[in-house]
Write an enzyme that holds these catalytic residues in place. Structure first.
Site, mmCIF file in Angstrom:
data_model
loop_
_atom_site.group_PDB
_atom_site.id
_atom_site.type_symbol
_atom_site.label_atom_id
_atom_site.label_comp_id
_atom_site.label_asym_id
_atom_site.label_seq_id
_atom_site.Cartn_x
_atom_site.Cartn_y
_atom_site.Cartn_z
ATOM 1 C CE1 TYR A 75 0.807 0.636 4.476
ATOM 2 C CE2 TYR A 75 0.137 -1.669 4.415
ATOM 3 C CZ TYR A 75 0.754 -0.615 5.069
ATOM 4 O OH TYR A 75 1.305 -0.810 6.306
ATOM 5 C CG HIS A 227 -4.542 -10.139 11.010
ATOM 6 N ND1 HIS A 227 -3.322 -10.603 11.420
ATOM 7 C CD2 HIS A 227 -4.299 -8.999 10.302
ATOM 8 C CE1 HIS A 227 -2.381 -9.778 11.010
ATOM 9 N NE2 HIS A 227 -2.939 -8.796 10.320
ATOM 10 C CG ASP A 278 1.243 -8.872 9.385
ATOM 11 O OD1 ASP A 278 1.414 -7.943 8.577
ATOM 12 O OD2 ASP A 278 0.366 -8.825 10.267
HETATM 13 ZN ZN LIG Z 1 -0.882 -6.926 7.377
#
Ligand SMILES: [Zn+2]
Length: 398
Positions: A75, A227, A278
């Site tokens: 992002y 998650h 992550d």
């Molecule tokens: Zn993440």
């Protein structure tokens, strides 16, 4: 013991620069939200060149741990103030170059990120993440998708950052753009990592994040929810029945004090479980899968909720990254292989079928990606001294 090459289904490469720097009280490490402020400050210092150098070293570290394919949930799109680079996908190209240099397959999950919270505009560094609206994201995404080159190990997927970051009214447009021309394109989303996401969503939309994402066509086959930590029993059934994969990131979820996700219940409800590193407080998928089992033991009081074969399935989830022909050793599948030593101080005496309950990434010996040997005797053959590269890439970002 030889396993199929490992799939790191959820990565934000630049978070690696926060490892070992945010873990003490008072230095931004108190909660997920204070950690996020440190992450934003780091994001503000990266440009296409420094990101390529950092990501090359991070992907090299991944290869050394047996990872043959990574899903980069990307992002950090634009320059300071949100001004696009001359190539609006310059940062994505840096990640692609890094994966090539480190010898990994890359699924670039181009992420739509429009708001800082539900109804809150992007501010500060967050403006680098935004494309104004879903239509703006879709235009840039289409340009990137046209650059996909599967034969070179470069797959383009899409992501809705979360219900916090994409207004409900624009999610459908993201899904449509993601599926345009490729109905099997991977679509990922962060889901219920924090309790606050659930309460904000309920307040704004009168429904939970899981329901909202199902109702807007995000969760289904070819989708992955990341998650899924704070779910009600009803949401577990909805998510499990949706056909989506669920990517657990237990070393991150414990590092950020997120909580323990309902892995066993999700499995029972039909969810395909995969794992990712992550934010890279640890890059070790063996530890990641073992953590799923160990956290389940702590919660349930029962040992062996997942058998070793199921743990192998969790760490070889290439299908969630759009590579259906990887993640298993058979004729016709991709020649992705990783060997784990059974003669180290950690693994000596282990039965091969239970090695994953004892081994660590340090026991990875040989890694073959698409038939090409990338790691041999624990040494990366393409990237010299990954540790020194990491140090060189991280120190200017302090
Ligand atoms: Zn993440």
């Amino acid at each position: 013991v030889v396993l199929p090459g490992l799939a790191n289904v959820h990565s934000h490469a630049f978070h690696r620069a926060l490892r070992g720097r945010t873990h003490a009280p008072g230095d931004g490490g108190d909660t997920f939200w204070t950690w996020r402020e440190r992450m934003y400050a780091l994001a503000g210092r990266l440009d296409p060149d420094s990101y390529r150098d950092l990501a090359t070293a991070v992907f090299a570290e991944m290869a050394l741990t047996g990872i043959t394919g990574v899903g980069e949930f990307h992002y950090l799109h634009h320059g300071p103030g949100g001004v696009p680079y001359r190539d609006p996908n310059a940062m994505a190209e840096s990640l692609r170059a890094a994966a090539v240099a480190a010898g990994l397959r890359l699924t670039l999950l181009d992420t739509c990120y429009l708001t800082g919270g539900i109804g809150t505009p992007l501010t500060g560094v967050q403006r680098r993440f935004g494309d104004v609206d879903a239509a703006g994201w879709a235009r840039r995404f289409a340009d990137l998708a046209a650059r996909e080159d599967r034969s070179a190990g470069f797959r383009v997927g899409a992501a809705v950052h979360s219900v916090r970051a994409v207004p409900a009214g624009q999610i459908v447009e993201v899904v449509a753009a993601a599926r345009d021309g490729d109905p099997a394109r991977p679509l990922h989303v962060h889901l219920s990592e924090q309790v606050a996401e659930n309460t904000d969503c309920l307040r704004a939309y009168g429904t939970t994040p899981t329901r909202l994402l199902v109702d807007h066509g995000v969760l289904g086959p070819h989708a992955t929810a990341v998650h899924a930590t704070h779910l009600t029993a009803c949401e577990v059934e909805v998510l499990g029945g949706s056909g989506a994969a669920v990517c657990l990131c237990p070393t991150t979820e414990r590092d950020l004090a997120d909580g323990i996700g309902p892995a066993g219940a999700l499995h029972d409800a039909g969810a395909r479980l995969v794992v990712g590193t992550d934010q890279h407080a640890v890059i070790d998928l063996v530890e990641e899968a073992r953590a799923v089992e160990m956290h389940e033991r702590l919660v349930s009081g029962i040992r062996g909720r997942f058998d070793p074969g199921q743990l192998v399935g969790m760490i070889t989830g290439h299908a969630a990254l759009g590579w259906d022909d990887a993640g298993r050793i058979e004729v016709g599948a991709r020649a992705d292989l990783v060997s784990i030593r059974l003669d180290s101080v950690r693994t000596a005496g282990c039965r091969p079928d239970q090695a994953l309950l004892a081994a660590s990434a340090a026991d990875v010996d040989v890694v073959v990606v698409d038939g090409r040997t990338v790691v041999e005797s624990g040494r990366h053959l393409l990237v010299d001294d990954a540790a020194a590269r990491l140090a060189r890439a991280i120190s200017p970002l302090e």
